[in-house]
Motif scaffolding. Structure first.
Motif, PDB file in Angstrom:
ATOM      1  N   THR A 135     -15.220   3.115   0.742  1.00 33.96           N
ATOM      2  CA  THR A 135     -16.109   4.097   1.360  1.00 33.96           C
ATOM      3  C   THR A 135     -15.427   5.446   1.517  1.00 33.96           C
ATOM      4  OG1 THR A 135     -17.363   2.394   2.540  1.00 33.96           O
ATOM      5  CG2 THR A 135     -17.475   4.635   3.419  1.00 33.96           C
ATOM      6  N   ILE A 136     -14.239   5.453   2.082  1.00 34.87           N
ATOM      7  CA  ILE A 136     -13.583   6.745   2.316  1.00 34.87           C
ATOM      8  C   ILE A 136     -13.141   7.393   1.008  1.00 34.87           C
ATOM      9  CG2 ILE A 136     -12.870   6.217   4.683  1.00 34.87           C
ATOM     10  CD1 ILE A 136     -10.024   5.785   3.525  1.00 34.87           C
ATOM     11  N   GLY A 189      -8.769   8.930   2.233  1.00 35.27           N
ATOM     12  CA  GLY A 189      -9.483   8.821   0.960  1.00 35.27           C
ATOM     13  C   GLY A 189      -8.723   9.436  -0.191  1.00 35.27           C
ATOM     14  N   LEU A 190      -8.151  10.627   0.034  1.00 36.30           N
ATOM     15  CA  LEU A 190      -7.362  11.290  -1.007  1.00 36.30           C
ATOM     16  C   LEU A 190      -6.102  10.498  -1.323  1.00 36.30           C
ATOM     17  CD1 LEU A 190      -7.789  14.939   0.299  1.00 36.30           C
ATOM     18  CD2 LEU A 190      -8.633  14.088  -1.894  1.00 36.30           C
ATOM     19  N   GLY A 191      -5.457   9.992  -0.267  1.00 34.13           N
ATOM     20  CA  GLY A 191      -4.251   9.196  -0.474  1.00 34.13           C
ATOM     21  C   GLY A 191      -4.532   7.931  -1.256  1.00 34.13           C
ATOM     22  N   TYR A 192      -5.637   7.250  -0.910  1.00 31.89           N
ATOM     23  CA  TYR A 192      -5.985   5.999  -1.590  1.00 31.89           C
ATOM     24  C   TYR A 192      -6.228   6.228  -3.079  1.00 31.89           C
ATOM     25  CZ  TYR A 192      -8.424   1.595  -2.536  1.00 31.89           C
ATOM     26  OH  TYR A 192      -8.803   0.383  -3.053  1.00 31.89           O
ATOM     27  N   GLN A 193      -6.828   7.366  -3.405  1.00 28.84           N
ATOM     28  CA  GLN A 193      -7.140   7.643  -4.811  1.00 28.84           C
ATOM     29  C   GLN A 193      -5.938   8.128  -5.602  1.00 28.84           C
ATOM     30  OE1 GLN A 193     -10.669   9.933  -5.495  1.00 28.84           O
ATOM     31  NE2 GLN A 193     -10.278  10.224  -7.664  1.00 28.84           N
ATOM     32  N   ARG A 242       0.845  -1.179   0.000  1.00 29.09           N
ATOM     33  CA  ARG A 242       0.000   0.000   0.000  1.00 29.09           C
ATOM     34  C   ARG A 242       0.888   1.239   0.000  1.00 29.09           C
ATOM     35  NH1 ARG A 242      -5.248  -0.228   1.530  1.00 29.09           N
ATOM     36  NH2 ARG A 242      -5.099   1.994   1.091  1.00 29.09           N
ATOM     37  N   TYR A 243       1.134   1.752  -1.188  1.00 26.37           N
ATOM     38  CA  TYR A 243       2.031   2.891  -1.346  1.00 26.37           C
ATOM     39  C   TYR A 243       1.433   4.171  -0.764  1.00 26.37           C
ATOM     40  CZ  TYR A 243       4.250  -0.392  -4.534  1.00 26.37           C
ATOM     41  OH  TYR A 243       4.853  -1.501  -5.061  1.00 26.37           O
ATOM     42  N   ASP A 244       0.101   4.268  -0.771  1.00 29.55           N
ATOM     43  CA  ASP A 244      -0.530   5.463  -0.212  1.00 29.55           C
ATOM     44  C   ASP A 244      -0.263   5.581   1.279  1.00 29.55           C
ATOM     45  OD1 ASP A 244      -2.137   3.103  -0.164  1.00 29.55           O
ATOM     46  OD2 ASP A 244      -3.856   4.275   0.495  1.00 29.55           O
ATOM     47  N   ILE A 245      -0.246   4.457   1.977  1.00 26.91           N
ATOM     48  CA  ILE A 245       0.037   4.488   3.419  1.00 26.91           C
ATOM     49  C   ILE A 245       1.487   4.886   3.661  1.00 26.91           C
ATOM     50  CG2 ILE A 245       0.131   3.094   5.520  1.00 26.91           C
ATOM     51  CD1 ILE A 245      -2.243   1.493   4.407  1.00 26.91           C
TER      52      ILE A 245
END
Length: 362
Positions: A221-222, A266-270, A6-9
């Motif tokens: 969801t987020i 949410g922004l990071g995941y996208q 998970r690169y966003d994390i």
């Protein structure tokens, strides 16, 4: 067992550490800096604190959430003994070394700046965060392994169903509201070595694990409702700013904190869930930089504050000095000296032969 990276994390951890540095530098230019153990500039920049108050209710809770998420990924590849060994090496060893050799350095610089008698004593200082995380690992690891062994059970199914609703993640704020009402922190954003910081961190760490454990429903969801969370966060911040002079009741700040964090997730995941060479470098550097940044900051303040520069120029100069010093110390010393790497939470340096064997095994 392989897990998706998970690169966003990883990005959020890096960005949170960067914001932490800027936040700490801004404290130097506040009139109350000495009351929290910081070197204080004679020329204040109180206007800097308005944007900092936007950060201060979620920057540390975000790191606790991310730490809980990191434990989930670590557990997918390790048994109980391996996990505790790895977390001891990665958290407890840097904490002990930092308390003995790193944290005292900025205290010595503080003494020099104010012409106080020089003295040394070991203390955690800003590394209190690591102590909390290690305790949470010890407390929750048995429960976390139990949950992983029962991933097909009713609890996970119910949790996943809850996370499908946009109010699902927010509903868990009731625990953070209860913490604020029971502990009654005088200042919500004071987390270091307080019971408020300990229990809030414990909740964020626990739910960080559960959010990953619940599956894709949480992230879907987020990602879908990120602008709702961001709007709620801004609304609560404006109320805090205009009605409560930035210090609204704890239960409101608990909700605001989680709204910011879910919007950021949410922004990071996208937008951030993709690999890059920059991320690979920064994600390795973030932990050592966190450990050494207070020393770099205080050294910068010692050199720059006595100059005749305008206050804002001093802030920019201290910021540049802090980031540059952290980079140089990490790149030229910590990263390259094999014996130092484990003391700053990095994996031991491997030689070329070992690297080739690992590449073949992969």
């Amino acid at each position: 067992m392989k897990t998706e990276r998970r690169y966003d994390i990883d990005w959020l951890r890096v960005l949170a550490i960067g914001l932490l540095l800027i936040y700490h530098i801004a404290i130097v230019f506040q009139p109350w800096a000495m009351f929290v153990g910081f070197i204080k500039s004679n020329e204040s920049l109180e206007s800097l604190w308005k944007p900092m108050t936007l950060l201060n209710v979620w920057r540390i809770p975000l790191l606790f959430y991310v730490s809980g998420m990191g434990v989930y990924f670590a557990m997918r590849k390790r048994n109980y003994k391996q996990l505790l060994t790895e977390r001891t090496r990665r958290i407890l060893v840097p904490l002990i070394f930092g308390a003995l050799a790193i944290a005292p350095l900025h205290f010595i610089i503080f003494q020099k700046f104010y012409h106080l008698p020089l003295g040394y004593y070991p203390h955690m200082g800003h590394l209190w965060f690591l102590g909390n995380i290690f305790i949470y690992v010890l407390v929750f690891t048995p429960l976390f392994f139990y949950l992983l062994k029962n991933e097909e059970g009713k609890f996970k199914k119910g949790l996943s169903a809850l996370m499908k609703n946009p109010l699902g993640p927010l509903s868990l704020s009731v625990f953070f509201i209860a913490e604020a009402l029971l502990v009654k922190p005088q200042i919500f954003s004071v987390y270091a070595e307080t019971w408020h910081g300990f229990f809030l961190g414990l909740l964020a760490f626990f739910f960080g694990f559960l959010f990953i454990y619940s599956g894709q429903q949480f992230w879907q969801t987020i990602s879908k409702w990120k602008w709702l969370y961001l709007g709620l966060a801004l609304f609560l911040y404006i109320i805090r700013l205009l009605v409560y002079e930035t210090n609204s009741p704890g239960y409101l700040m608990a909700i605001e904190s989680n709204c910011w964090i879910f919007a950021v997730f949410g922004l990071g995941y996208q937008y951030l869930n993709k690999p890059s060479a920059t991320l690979s470098y920064l994600s390795q550097a973030a932990y050592p930089v966190y450990i050494i940044h207070m020393f770099a900051l205080y050294a910068g303040a010692l050199i720059i504050l006595p100059t005749q520069l305008p206050p804002m120029a001093k802030f920019v100069a201290v910021t540049a000095f802090t980031f540059a010093t952290c980079y140089v110390v990490y790149e030229l010393i910590i990263r390259r000296v094999g014996v130092l790497r484990p003391l700053f939470g990095l994996k031991p340096k491997i030689n070329k032969l070992e690297k080739k064997l690992l590449q073949k095994a992969a």
